[in-house]
Design an enzyme around this catalytic site. Structure first.
Site, PDB file in Angstrom:
ATOM      1  N   CYS A  76      43.698  31.431  40.166  1.00 57.10           N
ATOM      2  CA  CYS A  76      43.663  32.577  39.239  1.00 57.10           C
ATOM      3  C   CYS A  76      44.216  32.197  37.862  1.00 57.10           C
ATOM      4  CB  CYS A  76      44.382  33.778  39.841  1.00 57.10           C
ATOM      5  SG  CYS A  76      44.007  35.328  38.993  1.00 57.10           S
ATOM      6  N   HIS A 174      41.380  34.421  44.810  1.00 59.68           N
ATOM      7  CA  HIS A 174      42.628  34.142  45.519  1.00 59.68           C
ATOM      8  C   HIS A 174      42.337  33.711  46.951  1.00 59.68           C
ATOM      9  CE1 HIS A 174      45.612  35.662  42.605  1.00 59.68           C
ATOM     10  NE2 HIS A 174      44.600  36.371  42.171  1.00 59.68           N
ATOM     11  N   GLU A 176      44.336  32.673  49.100  1.00 55.21           N
ATOM     12  CA  GLU A 176      45.426  33.163  49.973  1.00 55.21           C
ATOM     13  C   GLU A 176      45.263  34.624  50.346  1.00 55.21           C
ATOM     14  OE1 GLU A 176      45.562  32.865  46.752  1.00 55.21           O
ATOM     15  OE2 GLU A 176      46.977  34.280  45.848  1.00 55.21           O
TER      16      GLU A 176
END
Lengths: 192, 251
Positions: A76, A174, A176
């Protein structure tokens, strides 16, 4: 050991939690020698570009990041700071990727928030990933497409969803926070 | 193509998930960690966690619960309740939240929105608005819906956007918990007035309610609690239904 770069930005714990779920220990650090000796480096981030770059410069991390030889993954804001220049705070960035970062024109809702697809996957980072999968994005600025673009997303206009140059990898989305597909991308990075 | 988001919400009181009707008559709906895991496995697009009785004394409990849930889930995680300062946000992000939801404290001190946005970015700041239709006007209520503010809902949403909010979570108190459908009118008005994402909340009772809110308003997410907690609708069935109605969702 995996080093997660600490700087004055948001959800770094999310990255550490994601690595722990995959069975990897990591340390959140701004210590130069710890970063230098790490097997992998993750440069996460949500936050604002100019204050993040100022922090990196204050800690003398800007030059260090450029000199890394091990695989590094920007996420990001991390991706955006690895580009040449960002319109956010008129910020000169690290210049790893030959792309500028611009603000989305307000013709659609900004920030680009939610699950969106990507295509033109061209990196080991996306091994075994099907292009029709969705990943999670939340950003108001985007990196232009350039010769190092290894994944493209289209929102308002086409932009770099992934970038890679040598050992430097980056995703605008993202991983994650992108459920199973994000875990696969992190695994691919950790297996490099 | 950007997908419409289906977002289960966990209202937390004393460490348990609860749910009321029109903000009162609260009853127990289960263990928040187990519910969070269930929703992630079912394909929820985000998770929202609101501590509806947050107080300073209970803050440690909240942080521990946020930490436990954050370890389990691999989708975006928004936490709200009792956030009054930048340091509160820092602690929640450190515990594993991705975004914070601010309600009463932003009304009382709107500069808080700008302070959080400057420190952690706009994408981190969700402004939750509880709205009630009264005397021909949609008005903003705070303190869990117990206190009027005199603010018109559309005006407050625009102000929040200007101060740096990254998203608006709009809950209709008239609809909340009733399972009679989202408040289409005010959701459409707010989503038209701002250029940040609006999440519709309150009143979802059947699959068609999500279709209606996505077709008739610019909302990019639909949030619900009751129907998911009590298994009235499963997230996979809802997404299957929306797909057949040509509404793009993540599969």
């Amino acid at each position: 050991m995996i080093a997660i770069i600490k700087y004055n930005a948001g959800n770094i714990s999310s990255v550490q939690n994601a690595l722990a779920r995959l069975g990897y220990d990591s340390v959140i650090t701004d210590d130069k020698s710890t970063i230098q000796s790490a097997s992998k480096v993750i440069f996460p981030g949500v936050g604002e570009a100019s204050s993040a770059m100022n922090y990196l410069r204050e800690k003398n991390l800007d030059g260090l990041l450029l000199s890394l030889q091990q695989p590094m993954l920007g996420i990001c804001l991390g991706l955006q700071l690895m580009c040449k220049h960002s319109e956010e705070g008129n910020t000169n960035c690290l210049g790893i990727f030959d792309a500028n970062v611009k603000r989305f024109p307000p013709t659609e809702i900004v920030p680009h928030t939610g699950w969106n697809s990507f295509s033109n996957l061209k990196s080991l980072l996306f091994k075994d990933i099907k292009k029709e999968n969705d990943v999670y994005y939340v950003h108001s600025y985007y990196a232009e497409e350039c010769k190092e673009t290894v994944a493209t997303c289209d929102y308002i206009l086409p932009f770099s969803a992934g970038l890679q140059k040598d050992n430097f990898y980056a995703t605008q989305f993202h991983p994650e926070k992108s459920a199973g597909i994000g875990e696969q991308i992190l695994k691919n990075f950790l297996s490099l | 193509m950007l997908k419409k988001r289906i977002i289960p919400c966990l209202d937390i009181k004393d460490g348990r998930t609860v749910k009321g009707i029109n903000f009162v008559g609260i009853r127990d709906a289960g263990d928040p960690i187990e519910l969070a895991k269930k929703y992630v496995a079912q394909g929820a697009d985000e998770l929202v966690f609101l501590d509806i009785t947050a107080t300073v004394e209970k803050r440690k409990t909240l942080i521990n619960l946020v930490d436990k849930i954050a370890r389990e889930i691999n989708i975006p995680f928004t936490v709200g309740g009792g956030i009054n300062a930048v340091d509160d946000v820092r602690a929640l992000l450190k515990a594993g939240a991705d975004k914070v939801s601010i309600n009463s404290s932003a009304v009382k001190r709107p500069e808080l929105i700008a302070e959080i946005a400057k420190e952690f970015g706009s994408q981190c700041v969700v402004i939750a608005i509880d709205t009630k239709y009264e005397d021909d006007e949609w008005m903003v209520f705070i303190h869990g819906g117990r206190k009027g503010t005199g603010l018109k809902t559309v005006d407050w949403a625009k102000r929040a956007e200007a101060l740096g909010a990254g998203e608006i979570l709009l809950t209709s108190m008239n609809s909340d918990g009733t399972t009679a459908g989202f408040a289409i009118d005010i959701t459409a008005k707010v989503a038209e007035a701002v250029n940040i994402p609006v999440i519709a909340s309150g009143g979802a009772g059947k699959e068609a309610h999500f279709k209606e809110v996505f077709e008739k308003t610019k909302a990019t997410g639909g949030l619900a609690a009751t129907i998911f907690h009590y298994d009235k609708i499963s997230i996979p069935d809802l997404k299957e239904y929306l797909t057949t109605k040509n509404i793009n969702v993540r599969r």
